[in-house]
Design a protein around this motif. Structure first.
Motif, PDB file in Angstrom:
ATOM      1  N   LEU A 173       0.862  -1.181   0.000  1.00  0.00           N
ATOM      2  CA  LEU A 173       0.000   0.000   0.000  1.00  0.00           C
ATOM      3  C   LEU A 173       0.896   1.227   0.000  1.00  0.00           C
ATOM      4  N   LEU A 174       0.722   2.075  -1.003  1.00  0.00           N
ATOM      5  CA  LEU A 174       1.449   3.340  -1.101  1.00  0.00           C
ATOM      6  C   LEU A 174       0.422   4.450  -1.209  1.00  0.00           C
ATOM      7  N   GLY A 175       0.579   5.491  -0.412  1.00  0.00           N
ATOM      8  CA  GLY A 175      -0.375   6.586  -0.509  1.00  0.00           C
ATOM      9  C   GLY A 175       0.191   7.905  -0.047  1.00  0.00           C
ATOM     10  N   VAL A 231       0.536  17.302   4.345  1.00  0.00           N
ATOM     11  CA  VAL A 231       0.632  16.041   3.596  1.00  0.00           C
ATOM     12  C   VAL A 231       1.234  14.955   4.482  1.00  0.00           C
ATOM     13  N   VAL A 232       0.688  13.757   4.339  1.00  0.00           N
ATOM     14  CA  VAL A 232       1.241  12.569   4.982  1.00  0.00           C
ATOM     15  C   VAL A 232       1.356  11.467   3.926  1.00  0.00           C
ATOM     16  N   CYS A 233       2.463  10.723   3.965  1.00  0.00           N
ATOM     17  CA  CYS A 233       2.705   9.635   3.018  1.00  0.00           C
ATOM     18  C   CYS A 233       2.847   8.330   3.780  1.00  0.00           C
ATOM     19  N   LEU A 234       2.280   7.275   3.217  1.00  0.00           N
ATOM     20  CA  LEU A 234       2.273   5.963   3.850  1.00  0.00           C
ATOM     21  C   LEU A 234       2.809   4.919   2.884  1.00  0.00           C
ATOM     22  N   CYS A 235       3.678   4.061   3.385  1.00  0.00           N
ATOM     23  CA  CYS A 235       4.155   2.885   2.667  1.00  0.00           C
ATOM     24  C   CYS A 235       4.000   1.718   3.633  1.00  0.00           C
ATOM     25  N   PHE A 236       3.191   0.744   3.268  1.00  0.00           N
ATOM     26  CA  PHE A 236       2.893  -0.392   4.152  1.00  0.00           C
ATOM     27  C   PHE A 236       3.017  -1.644   3.299  1.00  0.00           C
ATOM     28  N   TYR A 237       4.063  -2.450   3.562  1.00  0.00           N
ATOM     29  CA  TYR A 237       4.345  -3.588   2.702  1.00  0.00           C
ATOM     30  C   TYR A 237       4.534  -4.847   3.534  1.00  0.00           C
ATOM     31  N   SER A 238       3.952  -5.926   3.049  1.00  0.00           N
ATOM     32  CA  SER A 238       4.168  -7.230   3.663  1.00  0.00           C
ATOM     33  C   SER A 238       4.179  -8.296   2.576  1.00  0.00           C
ATOM     34  N   CYS A 239       5.052  -9.278   2.754  1.00  0.00           N
ATOM     35  CA  CYS A 239       5.065 -10.423   1.844  1.00  0.00           C
ATOM     36  C   CYS A 239       3.970 -11.419   2.238  1.00  0.00           C
ATOM     37  N   LYS A 240       3.266 -11.128   3.318  1.00  0.00           N
ATOM     38  CA  LYS A 240       2.135 -11.935   3.781  1.00  0.00           C
ATOM     39  C   LYS A 240       0.840 -11.223   3.390  1.00  0.00           C
ATOM     40  N   SER A 241      -0.178 -11.957   3.074  1.00  0.00           N
ATOM     41  CA  SER A 241      -1.465 -11.369   2.714  1.00  0.00           C
ATOM     42  C   SER A 241      -2.080 -10.645   3.921  1.00  0.00           C
ATOM     43  N   ASN A 276      -5.388  -7.427   4.898  1.00  0.00           N
ATOM     44  CA  ASN A 276      -6.513  -6.625   4.406  1.00  0.00           C
ATOM     45  C   ASN A 276      -6.211  -5.138   4.610  1.00  0.00           C
ATOM     46  N   PRO A 277      -6.075  -4.362   3.536  1.00  0.00           N
ATOM     47  CA  PRO A 277      -5.713  -2.956   3.681  1.00  0.00           C
ATOM     48  C   PRO A 277      -6.868  -2.040   4.109  1.00  0.00           C
ATOM     49  N   GLU A 278      -8.117  -2.456   3.888  1.00  0.00           N
ATOM     50  CA  GLU A 278      -9.241  -1.537   4.123  1.00  0.00           C
ATOM     51  C   GLU A 278      -9.326  -0.993   5.551  1.00  0.00           C
ATOM     52  N   PRO A 279      -9.206  -1.832   6.599  1.00  0.00           N
ATOM     53  CA  PRO A 279      -9.254  -1.260   7.956  1.00  0.00           C
ATOM     54  C   PRO A 279      -8.095  -0.306   8.238  1.00  0.00           C
ATOM     55  N   ILE A 280      -6.930  -0.580   7.672  1.00  0.00           N
ATOM     56  CA  ILE A 280      -5.772   0.298   7.881  1.00  0.00           C
ATOM     57  C   ILE A 280      -6.004   1.634   7.175  1.00  0.00           C
ATOM     58  N   ILE A 281      -6.557   1.603   5.970  1.00  0.00           N
ATOM     59  CA  ILE A 281      -6.855   2.838   5.240  1.00  0.00           C
ATOM     60  C   ILE A 281      -7.863   3.688   6.016  1.00  0.00           C
ATOM     61  N   THR A 282      -8.920   3.076   6.501  1.00  0.00           N
ATOM     62  CA  THR A 282      -9.936   3.804   7.273  1.00  0.00           C
ATOM     63  C   THR A 282      -9.339   4.398   8.541  1.00  0.00           C
ATOM     64  N   TYR A 283      -8.534   3.619   9.247  1.00  0.00           N
ATOM     65  CA  TYR A 283      -7.877   4.071  10.473  1.00  0.00           C
ATOM     66  C   TYR A 283      -6.923   5.227  10.175  1.00  0.00           C
ATOM     67  N   PHE A 284      -6.181   5.137   9.076  1.00  0.00           N
ATOM     68  CA  PHE A 284      -5.270   6.184   8.630  1.00  0.00           C
ATOM     69  C   PHE A 284      -6.038   7.477   8.360  1.00  0.00           C
ATOM     70  N   GLU A 285      -7.136   7.371   7.609  1.00  0.00           N
ATOM     71  CA  GLU A 285      -7.945   8.548   7.266  1.00  0.00           C
ATOM     72  C   GLU A 285      -8.489   9.230   8.518  1.00  0.00           C
ATOM     73  N   ALA A 303      -2.610  10.315  -4.030  1.00  0.00           N
ATOM     74  CA  ALA A 303      -2.279   9.068  -4.726  1.00  0.00           C
ATOM     75  C   ALA A 303      -2.523   7.928  -3.747  1.00  0.00           C
ATOM     76  N   LYS A 304      -3.047   6.821  -4.253  1.00  0.00           N
ATOM     77  CA  LYS A 304      -3.223   5.629  -3.416  1.00  0.00           C
ATOM     78  C   LYS A 304      -3.127   4.422  -4.331  1.00  0.00           C
ATOM     79  N   HIS A 305      -2.183   3.545  -4.027  1.00  0.00           N
ATOM     80  CA  HIS A 305      -1.939   2.376  -4.863  1.00  0.00           C
ATOM     81  C   HIS A 305      -1.871   1.124  -3.998  1.00  0.00           C
ATOM     82  N   LEU A 306      -2.551   0.084  -4.425  1.00  0.00           N
ATOM     83  CA  LEU A 306      -2.448  -1.241  -3.821  1.00  0.00           C
ATOM     84  C   LEU A 306      -1.797  -2.148  -4.851  1.00  0.00           C
TER      85      LEU A 306
END
Length: 120
Positions: free
Chosen positions: A6-8, A76-86, A88-97, A107-110
Protein backbone atom coordinates in the motif's frame (compact mmCIF):
# COMPACT_ATOMS: atom_id res chain seq x y z
CA UNK A 1 0.21 -16.49 -0.46
CA UNK A 2 0.81 -13.14 -2.20
CA UNK A 3 1.75 -10.04 -0.29
CA UNK A 4 0.49 -6.51 -0.71
CA UNK A 5 2.08 -3.07 -0.94
CA UNK A 6 0.00 0.00 0.00
CA UNK A 7 1.45 3.34 -1.10
CA UNK A 8 -0.37 6.59 -0.51
CA UNK A 9 0.00 10.35 -0.29
CA UNK A 10 -2.82 12.30 1.34
CA UNK A 11 -3.80 15.79 2.39
CA UNK A 12 -4.28 15.71 6.15
CA UNK A 13 -5.21 18.04 8.99
CA UNK A 14 -4.30 16.22 12.24
CA UNK A 15 -1.35 14.69 14.09
CA UNK A 16 1.28 15.55 11.49
CA UNK A 17 3.91 16.52 14.11
CA UNK A 18 2.98 13.98 16.78
CA UNK A 19 5.82 11.44 16.54
CA UNK A 20 4.70 9.44 19.60
CA UNK A 21 1.10 9.37 18.38
CA UNK A 22 2.18 8.27 14.90
CA UNK A 23 4.28 5.47 16.41
CA UNK A 24 1.25 4.37 18.45
CA UNK A 25 -0.94 4.55 15.32
CA UNK A 26 1.50 2.38 13.39
CA UNK A 27 1.74 -0.15 16.25
CA UNK A 28 -2.04 -0.58 16.18
CA UNK A 29 -2.14 -0.71 12.36
CA UNK A 30 0.47 -3.48 12.29
CA UNK A 31 -1.59 -5.50 14.78
CA UNK A 32 -4.77 -4.85 12.75
CA UNK A 33 -3.01 -6.30 9.69
CA UNK A 34 -1.98 -9.41 11.66
CA UNK A 35 1.70 -8.63 11.20
CA UNK A 36 4.65 -8.73 13.62
CA UNK A 37 6.57 -5.61 14.68
CA UNK A 38 10.33 -5.89 15.28
CA UNK A 39 11.11 -2.23 16.02
CA UNK A 40 10.99 1.44 15.05
CA UNK A 41 13.32 4.18 13.95
CA UNK A 42 11.96 7.71 13.87
CA UNK A 43 13.05 11.30 13.43
CA UNK A 44 11.55 14.76 13.80
CA UNK A 45 12.26 16.71 10.63
CA UNK A 46 12.89 20.42 11.14
CA UNK A 47 10.47 22.93 9.68
CA UNK A 48 10.97 26.65 9.31
CA UNK A 49 7.22 27.21 9.73
CA UNK A 50 5.04 27.28 12.85
CA UNK A 51 3.32 24.07 11.72
CA UNK A 52 5.73 21.94 13.78
CA UNK A 53 8.29 19.39 12.69
CA UNK A 54 7.60 16.73 10.15
CA UNK A 55 8.00 13.11 11.17
CA UNK A 56 9.75 10.24 9.44
CA UNK A 57 9.02 6.87 11.00
CA UNK A 58 9.99 3.40 9.83
CA UNK A 59 8.70 0.17 11.36
CA UNK A 60 10.60 -3.01 10.63
CA UNK A 61 8.26 -5.99 10.48
CA UNK A 62 8.99 -9.71 10.44
CA UNK A 63 7.07 -9.67 7.14
CA UNK A 64 8.72 -6.47 5.74
CA UNK A 65 8.22 -2.78 6.65
CA UNK A 66 5.92 0.22 7.06
CA UNK A 67 6.86 3.89 6.81
CA UNK A 68 5.14 7.22 7.39
CA UNK A 69 6.46 10.66 6.52
CA UNK A 70 4.67 13.92 7.25
CA UNK A 71 5.03 17.44 5.92
CA UNK A 72 2.92 19.65 8.23
CA UNK A 73 3.87 22.79 6.32
CA UNK A 74 2.13 21.28 3.27
CA UNK A 75 -0.57 19.33 5.13
CA UNK A 76 0.63 16.04 3.60
CA UNK A 77 1.24 12.57 4.98
CA UNK A 78 2.71 9.63 3.02
CA UNK A 79 2.27 5.96 3.85
CA UNK A 80 4.15 2.89 2.67
CA UNK A 81 2.89 -0.39 4.15
CA UNK A 82 4.34 -3.59 2.70
CA UNK A 83 4.17 -7.23 3.66
CA UNK A 84 5.06 -10.42 1.84
CA UNK A 85 2.14 -11.94 3.78
CA UNK A 86 -1.47 -11.37 2.71
CA UNK A 87 -3.34 -8.70 4.74
CA UNK A 88 -6.51 -6.63 4.41
CA UNK A 89 -5.71 -2.96 3.68
CA UNK A 90 -9.24 -1.54 4.12
CA UNK A 91 -9.25 -1.26 7.96
CA UNK A 92 -5.77 0.30 7.88
CA UNK A 93 -6.86 2.84 5.24
CA UNK A 94 -9.94 3.80 7.27
CA UNK A 95 -7.88 4.07 10.47
CA UNK A 96 -5.27 6.18 8.63
CA UNK A 97 -7.94 8.55 7.27
CA UNK A 98 -9.49 9.01 10.70
CA UNK A 99 -6.24 9.48 12.64
CA UNK A 100 -4.69 12.00 10.23
CA UNK A 101 -7.92 13.76 9.21
CA UNK A 102 -7.44 12.90 5.55
CA UNK A 103 -9.40 15.24 3.30
CA UNK A 104 -8.10 13.93 -0.03
CA UNK A 105 -5.90 11.16 -1.40
CA UNK A 106 -3.33 12.60 -3.80
CA UNK A 107 -2.28 9.07 -4.73
CA UNK A 108 -3.22 5.63 -3.42
CA UNK A 109 -1.94 2.38 -4.86
CA UNK A 110 -2.45 -1.24 -3.82
CA UNK A 111 0.17 -3.40 -5.50
CA UNK A 112 0.08 -7.20 -5.25
CA UNK A 113 3.48 -8.70 -4.39
CA UNK A 114 4.84 -12.21 -4.26
CA UNK A 115 5.09 -13.85 -0.87
CA UNK A 116 7.03 -16.90 0.25
CA UNK A 117 5.72 -19.01 -2.68
CA UNK A 118 7.43 -17.16 -5.52
CA UNK A 119 6.78 -18.92 -8.87
CA UNK A 120 9.84 -20.49 -10.46
Amino acid sequence: MPGLHLLGDARATRNLSNREGIQNWLTVAVKMAGLSLLGFQSWDLPSHLDSGPGVSLTAVLVESHACIETWPEHGVVCLCFYSCKSWNPEPIITYFEHYFGVSEWLAKHLIPRFGPEVPQ
